[in-house]
Motif scaffolding. Sequence first.
Motif: not given
Length: 182
Positions: A85, A87, A101, A103, A127, A130-131
């Motif tokens: 994706y 980001e 990353r 899923k 995501r 995680q970010h």
Amino acid sequence: MAYSIRTFGDPVLKSKAAPITDVDGKLVRLVDDMFTTLYDSGNGIALAAPQIGVQKQIFVWDLGEGDQQVIFNPEIVESDGEWVYDEGCLSIPGLYVEMVRPKTVLMRGVDINGEVVEREADELEARMYQHELDHLHGVLMFDRMTSDQRKEAMAEFRRIKEAEQAEALKPADSRFRRLRLK
């Protein structure tokens, strides 16, 4: 109160945030201010405390449903799969990079009431978790890129910053017309 969002190059973004030990009134006000800052940004879905210069393990998010969420001391306890994706990051404005990353994730942390909570998520929400967790550990998107991606992304980021600086130097209106003295 809205904070300024720290951008790439600010050393606070590369430092690990401290865990939260007590949820008190001061922390609740900080969370409110983080939401104000997030909404004032105009295009973010989440904000980590280090992005406003606060070295605490907190992030807030709103995926557009008006459902404000906050978590303290989060950790990913499970992840699976892969999802590619584009980001972006409020601390690296204007730059979007295709990244891989996991899923799906299972995140555990503490909510505003001091209770341990778990959140399962996939794709965009996963995501985002995680970010934002990366921000709490002093990790930026550039650190997650391949060397070729990083080189290209850094060049693009420099172009974006130079364009912003050039725009800032332009006169805003006619008040800056040259005076012609005789």
